[in-house]
Design a protein around this motif. Sequence first.
Motif, mmCIF file in Angstrom:
data_model
loop_
_atom_site.group_PDB
_atom_site.id
_atom_site.type_symbol
_atom_site.label_atom_id
_atom_site.label_comp_id
_atom_site.label_asym_id
_atom_site.label_seq_id
_atom_site.Cartn_x
_atom_site.Cartn_y
_atom_site.Cartn_z
ATOM 1 N N GLY A 110 19.800 20.540 34.309
ATOM 2 C CA GLY A 110 20.643 19.567 34.991
ATOM 3 C C GLY A 110 22.040 20.044 35.343
ATOM 4 N N PHE A 111 22.330 21.328 35.182
ATOM 5 C CA PHE A 111 23.680 21.836 35.436
ATOM 6 C C PHE A 111 24.064 21.750 36.916
ATOM 7 N N THR A 158 23.899 14.515 36.713
ATOM 8 C CA THR A 158 22.638 14.596 37.444
ATOM 9 C C THR A 158 21.811 13.332 37.233
ATOM 10 N N LEU A 159 21.724 12.882 35.993
ATOM 11 C CA LEU A 159 20.949 11.680 35.685
ATOM 12 C C LEU A 159 21.540 10.448 36.366
ATOM 13 N N LYS A 160 22.842 10.315 36.321
ATOM 14 C CA LYS A 160 23.482 9.130 36.900
ATOM 15 C C LYS A 160 23.367 9.122 38.425
ATOM 16 N N LEU A 171 10.349 9.760 42.737
ATOM 17 C CA LEU A 171 10.758 10.628 41.637
ATOM 18 C C LEU A 171 10.471 9.969 40.291
ATOM 19 N N ASP A 172 9.863 10.725 39.403
ATOM 20 C CA ASP A 172 9.707 10.306 38.010
ATOM 21 C C ASP A 172 10.748 11.085 37.211
ATOM 22 N N LEU A 173 11.823 10.416 36.855
ATOM 23 C CA LEU A 173 12.946 11.059 36.172
ATOM 24 C C LEU A 173 12.805 10.858 34.668
ATOM 25 N N VAL A 174 12.766 11.967 33.940
ATOM 26 C CA VAL A 174 12.504 11.929 32.499
ATOM 27 C C VAL A 174 13.506 12.822 31.777
#
Length: 408
Positions: A110-111, A158-160, A171-174
């Motif tokens: 996620g960088f 990245t997550l936000k 997208l399946d975000l895990v």
Amino acid sequence: MGIFRSVQRVPGFLQDIWKNRQRQDVLPRLLTYTVTYRCNARCIMCDSWKMNGKDDLELAEIESIFRQLPAMDAVRLTGGEPFVRRDLLDIVQLVTRHLRPLGMHITTNGFLTERIIELCEKRPRSFPLQLMVSLDGLKDKHNHIRGSSIAFDSAERTLKELAPRTRELKLDLVVNQTIVDREGVEQYRKLREFLKPLGVRHQMVMAYDSSATYSLERDLDLAPREIGQFTTFGSFSEEDLRELFAEVERDIKDLPWWARWVKQYYLNGIRQRLLPSDATPGWTNPACIALNSHLRIFPNGDVPTCQFNSRTIGNLRQERFEEVWRSMRANEQRDWVRQCPGCWAECEVVPNAIYTLDLIKPRRIAPGKQSGMELTPQRIESESVSRTVESCAPDRTAYPTLVELNRQ
């Protein structure tokens, strides 16, 4: 279109399941492609960032290899850190064009937020993408494990950015949490609460002590020596493990049905291995599909045996896929796979469970019983000689050409 392609592949899928359960050879349906060993993190449980990252396949080489492969049910792109390759989107497009998967998985730290978002926005949407972001705890803990002061803040950004757009981006975000030590138990709870407002699914895996794939040494066999063996990276007390597994079991109930099924299977197996006194006699131990339904490709085109055995059967930069897949070396390593007691790394176990249907009816192996067929040295020699003849004059009823078998 996706549903139509899925239905078309069902007969071949069922046929391959039967063959896997009978320990017969098949063509791959799942590709795990390590696109690079290069990494911008310095994880304490991984040596990938220390490895040579200067010999990655070029795009033209990747396309040439993909043209030779059968269509895949799923493709996993991993590293190192996949997004350090500036051409990762191009690789995804080649996967779409030539391998036509029903789904794709990319693991990332996620960088590189901008590159990640760009790929999610510009990639073909003909199939869903599972993006798995590594997050091993809150800020201080995660930064320590990943060896970077920006690790947590980058992954959080990245997550936000992506969490509100999952439906739009198909997208399946895990979030994947690697439990490396006893602090991970408390960090599991804290991370779960941190992720709740984002609506991001959270899962955990236990870090194992060593991996042939990410070792500086090559041609290693680090597979377990007996059924049920699992050595963790860090130290845990029984109380730590009971506490963690109870938390995970409660959370599994809130997952989508398909994720619940898979994660419960993994949890049952890891609990059997780390808390054997709690388990019913024997271990869940599916037949392994390495070098059959599951193909791995290293960054330089090498084809290894599995996560814990980096002995290669050939190099796709230098040899054609059919030659490598039918080679005497491939058959020797398949014999090794059939005798292997079995591991419990999720990246190996879940494909094994799916492509043998062990996910539905788990196979239990009693202590002291061999997981594979017994092969005496004489039988190994006999089979090797027989297969040498076959590799010189392939039986096309058992191994049709890839053109014939390229699934619709």
